[in-house]
Design an enzyme around this catalytic site. Structure first.
Site, PDB file in Angstrom:
ATOM      1  CE  LYS A   3      -2.976  10.673   2.701  1.00  0.00           C
ATOM      2  NZ  LYS A   3      -3.544  10.125   1.640  1.00  0.00           N
ATOM      3  CB  THR A  23     -10.355   4.955  -1.976  1.00  0.00           C
ATOM      4  OG1 THR A  23      -9.982   5.156  -1.015  1.00  0.00           O
ATOM      5  CG2 THR A  23      -9.434   3.565  -2.619  1.00  0.00           C
ATOM      6  CE  LYS A  50     -14.240   6.051  -0.622  1.00  0.00           C
ATOM      7  NZ  LYS A  50     -13.499   6.094   0.872  1.00  0.00           N
ATOM      8  CE  LYS A  82      -6.498  13.913  -0.171  1.00  0.00           C
ATOM      9  NZ  LYS A  82      -6.392  12.652  -0.987  1.00  0.00           N
ATOM     10  NE  ARG A  83      -4.804  10.196   9.752  1.00  0.00           N
ATOM     11  CZ  ARG A  83      -4.418   9.217  10.718  1.00  0.00           C
ATOM     12  NH1 ARG A  83      -5.181   8.344  11.026  1.00  0.00           N
ATOM     13  NH2 ARG A  83      -3.159   9.559  11.442  1.00  0.00           N
ATOM     14  CG  HIS A  97      -2.134  -0.826   1.064  1.00  0.00           C
ATOM     15  ND1 HIS A  97      -3.185  -0.358   0.481  1.00  0.00           N
ATOM     16  CD2 HIS A  97      -2.261  -2.255   1.574  1.00  0.00           C
ATOM     17  CE1 HIS A  97      -4.140  -1.575   0.378  1.00  0.00           C
ATOM     18  NE2 HIS A  97      -3.400  -2.438   1.263  1.00  0.00           N
TER      19      HIS A  97
END
Length: 843
Positions: free
Chosen positions: A575, A677, A681, A569-570, A378
């Site tokens: 990110k 993911t 969505k 998101k985290r 992952h």
């Protein structure tokens, strides 16, 4: 609780999904009353809203149990190959509405509660999220369970029943504070304890070598008690099981060391054993080598493998007598999927059971193990890879360490034979890393011990083969596969966005819900004025609903006609929430510079949790809130720009914000996000994406067409080139005046007047050691955002692009992902065949 129906709600009653049958509603009301009185022991005079939620939950659960028992009977009779999905995280969210959707009970329950003077939506809001995950990895496991049930696979999710899930996030003075998530406080109506299947798990001790082989002795025992949660497929009467283990001390715990007065202490010390399942480690993409975490990893693996082998040996339903003793057929009857390296100890544990307990010879046991296990990677971030110190394993799991050494020896012999004389390759590929602290590389263990290794998006799988697992790919190229992640359209469309699901069903029917590729049929509606209008209208209704939610829960006013720009998101440097922050400040500075110039109004929403020990992530949250404090109170700005930090982002909040979003921010540095993911969505729910060519974004842009995607920034090759040349943030600072202004504002305390040097760590990182190269993508990002605003000014063209995105999102169903795992890794064929309902005869 009842209120007048809105037009939208009245319309719901003429839903194409059919009206609730009168007898069904009557039956539900009767059962609701029965549970309120007999299960909860309440009457309407003392019942609280929570009691009503529990009564409804039990009523719905009643519809699961017949199907659940039937499904398990069916598996015992047919004896199919079983799929075991091992994960330390299952981020399930709420269960009530999902169960109603999958069992086609939503309309009937809505009508029944309405007739009882209750509001079903209010009851749904009472349920606690099952937050047994950090983010993407745990939520993926939950989507996969839904798809495995929907595809009729004999699948089981195995994990830990954490007493405390991911912490609740509170924002105090702009800082994240963590609060324990006591999600079981009021009880969990969806789980069934199975104390009769409690199993022992061993720790510590020593290894004795006897003439019969190795024996692991003098161990400490902790009991693993299973709790089962039903997992219903979509309208196929299949109900699979998620089995979560809870740690219990044995009754004789510490009592053998009994001395006068020691009894009370011995009972109190039971907590030490039971701490194993107390709390989820709140790290996402970060390895924390703590003994308790290693205990959790072995605990789930040891209990699960005993359960798997018990089920393999007893082929008759409900029978516990050993029948099968020959393990040749094991890989034909059992597939074990390792969700990241967290359950990697399954490999040495299966070897221990086969060699030490079942007395197979090593080569046969190894063949069985490799054919049974498969590993999903992952992440490529080095700080996330699990490398356990040898001294920890030596103490906690001495026999497993011996087995790992033996696996390594034999593996390196194979490498040496394939690449004679290449000594450095042996060092690189060893499961044992030498250094100040000797460590076991768990990813290397997984690759050696699995027949299949997969990444979770095409670009990620390529990066694995070319970089971190290059040596392994050269040795065994046949092992490496790609399985691009997906999401369940049941939760992420039908449940969270019924308005959109409805207008789609009106055009193309309902089959798309379990065959998402059918959304392609919507391409013929791209120029259909009525459909364009409907899509825009549903989005506006969702935005109004979310704006009302923010006002109700957080007393925040936002402009529902603004562009909803969302990054949830985290919180992690890779990110790049900081890149988003730089853009927001750019917009603010431009408004201040030319206050009379027209700008497309935006509400920028950022949400996510930071790991409690991750200083930089916590600073990023503080920065976002500080920017909001300035921007949201500047009269010059008005409602043209708002910055909102969405507190305590979780599955149930995602279900509200995603359907309301116009723009989805997927802006990680190319080569760092394995898949993502959330991106899928948003696409399915009618948001457009601004993103880098990273993770699944690459495939999303390919499906939709790059012209329907806001792509910017460096590609992986550009990042590599920049690394070779040396990334120098100063160059960008010197060359780009708007960027320089922002950094000066951050440095001078413009956003923290009471503490001018508050953001010095962020500035210092951005200027001197930014691994994720925020400045390198700044210019292109801002230009790309200008294209976003320009398109948003043309609602018709914007909505046409939205329709193209929705129509091409079919690939990103977890049904497609799971069908590929089934055929290409597990060797089973998925099926959309319905099982007979409990009231139907079995043919």
């Amino acid at each position: 609780m009842s209120r007048p129906l809105s037009d939208q709600e009245k319309r719901k009653q003429i839903s194409v999904r059919g009206l609730a049958g009168v007898e069904n509603v009557t039956e539900l009301k009767k059962n609701f009353n029965r549970h309120l009185h007999f299960t909860l022991v309440k009457d309407r005079n003392v019942a609280t809203p929570r009691d009503y939620y529990f009564a409804l939950a039990h009523t719905v659960r009643d519809h699961l149990v017949g199907r659940w028992i039937r499904t398990q009977q069916h598996y015992y009779e047919k004896d199919p190959k079983r799929i075991y999905y091992l994960s330390l995280e299952f981020y399930m969210g709420r269960t009530l509405q999902n169960t109603m959707v999958n069992l086609a009970l939503e309309n009937a329950c809505d009508e029944a509660t309405y007739q009882l003077g209750l509001d079903m939506e209010e009851l749904e809001e009472i349920e606690e999220d099952a937050g047994l995950g950090n983010g993407g990895l745990g939520r993926l496991a939950a989507c996969f369970l839904d798809s495995m049930a929907t595809l009729g696979l004999a699948a089981y999710g195995y994990g830990i029943r954490y007493e405390f899930g991911i912490f609740n996030q509170k924002i105090c003075g702009g800082w994240q504070m963590e609060e324990a998530d006591d999600w079981l406080r009021y009880g969990n109506p969806w789980e069934k304890a199975r104390p009769e299947f409690t199993l022992p798990v061993h720790f510590y001790g020593r290894v004795e070598h006897t003439s019969q082989g190795a024996k692991w002795v003098d161990t400490q025992v902790v009991l693993a008690m299973p709790y089962d949660t039903p997992v219903p497929g979509y309208r196929n009467n299949v109900v699979n099981t998620m089995r979560l283990w809870s740690a219990k001390a044995p009754n004789d715990f510490n009592l053998k060391d009994f001395n006068v007065g020691g009894y009370i202490q011995a009972v109190l010390d039971r907590n030490l054993a039971e701490n194993i399942s107390r709390v989820l480690y709140p790290n996402d993409n970060f390895f924390e080598g703590k003994e308790l975490r290693l205990k959790q990893e072995y605990f789930v693996v040891a209990a699960t493998l005993q359960d798997i082998i018990r089920r393999f040996k007893s082929s008759k339903f409900g029978c516990r007598d050993p029948v099968r003793t020959n393990f040749d057929a094991f890989p034909d009857k059992v597939a074990i999927q390792l969700n990241d390296t967290h359950p990697s100890l399954a490999i040495p544990e299966l070897m221990r059971v086969l060699v030490d307990l079942e007395r197979l010879d090593w080569d046969k046991a190894w063949e069985v193990t490799v054919k049974t296990c498969a590993y999903t990677n992952h992440t490529v971030l080095p700080e996330a890879l699990e490398r356990w110190p040898v001294h920890l394993l030596e103490t906690l799991l001495p026999r497993h360490l011996q087995i790992i050494y033996e696996i390594n020896q034999r593996f390196l012999n194979r490498v040496a034979a394939a690449f004679p004389g290449d000594v450095d390759r042996l060092r690189r590929m060893s499961l044992v890393e030498e250094g100040a602290v000797k460590r076991i590389n768990m990813a290397h263990l997984c690759i050696a011990g699995s027949h299949a290794v997969n990444g979770v998006a095409r670009i990620h799988s390529e990066i694995l083969k070319k970089t971190i697992f290059k040596d392994f790919y050269e040795l065994e190229p046949h092992k490496f596969q790609n399985k691009t992640n997906g999401i369940t359209p049941r939760r992420w469309l039908v449940l969270c966005n019924p308005g959109l699901a409805e207008i789609i069903a009106e055009r193309i029917g309902e089959e798309y819900i379990s065959d998402l590729d059918q959304l392609r049929k919507l391409l013929s509606y791209v120029d259909d004025e009525a459909f364009i209008r409907d899509v825009a209208k549903v989005k506006q209704e969702n935005k109004l609903k979310f704006a009302a939610y923010l006002e109700r829960e957080y007393k925040v006013h936002i402009n529902p006609n603004s562009l909803f720009d969302v990054q949830v998101k985290r919180i992690h440097e890779y990110k790049r929430q900081l890149l988003n922050c730089l853009h927001v400040i750019t917009l603010y500075n431009r408004i201040k510079k030319e206050p009379n110039k027209f700008v497309v109004p935006r509400t920028v929403m950022i949400g996510g949790k930071a790991a409690p020990g991750y200083h930089m992530a916590k600073m990023i949250i503080k920065l976002i809130t500080a920017i909001g404090d300035v921007v949201n109170h500047d009269p010059v700005v008005g409602d043209r720009l708002r910055v909102i930090f969405l507190e305590n982002y979780r599955v149930s909040l995602a279900e509200k914000v995603i359907p309301a979003a116009d723009l989805s921010e997927q802006i990680s540095t190319a080569g760092t996000e394995a898949s993502g993911t959330g991106n899928m969505k948003f696409m399915l729910n009618g948001a457009l994406t601004i993103g880098t060519m990273d993770g699944a974004n690459v495939e999303m842009a390919e499906e939709a067409g790059e012209e329907n995607f806001f792509i910017f920034g460096m590609r992986v090759e550009d990042v590599d080139r920049l690394d070779q040349r040396g990334y120098n943030a100063q160059e960008y600072y010197d060359r780009i005046p708007e960027l320089r202004q922002i950094i000066e504002q951050l440095s001078s305390g413009f956003f923290s007047p009471k503490q001018p040097d508050l953001f010095k760590d962020i500035v210092n990182m951005l200027m001197h050691h930014d691994r994720f190269k925020v400045f390198a993508d700044y210019e292109e990002y801002v230009k790309c955002q200008e294209r976003v605003s320009a398109l948003y000014k043309n609602p018709r063209e914007w909505t046409r692009m939205v329709i193209r995105n929705i129509a091409t999102s079919g690939k990103f169903s977890s049904d497609r992902t799971i069908a590929q795992y089934a055929r290409e890794i597990w060797g089973v064929e998925p099926s959309r065949q319905r099982l007979p309902a409990p009231d139907e005869k079995i043919p």
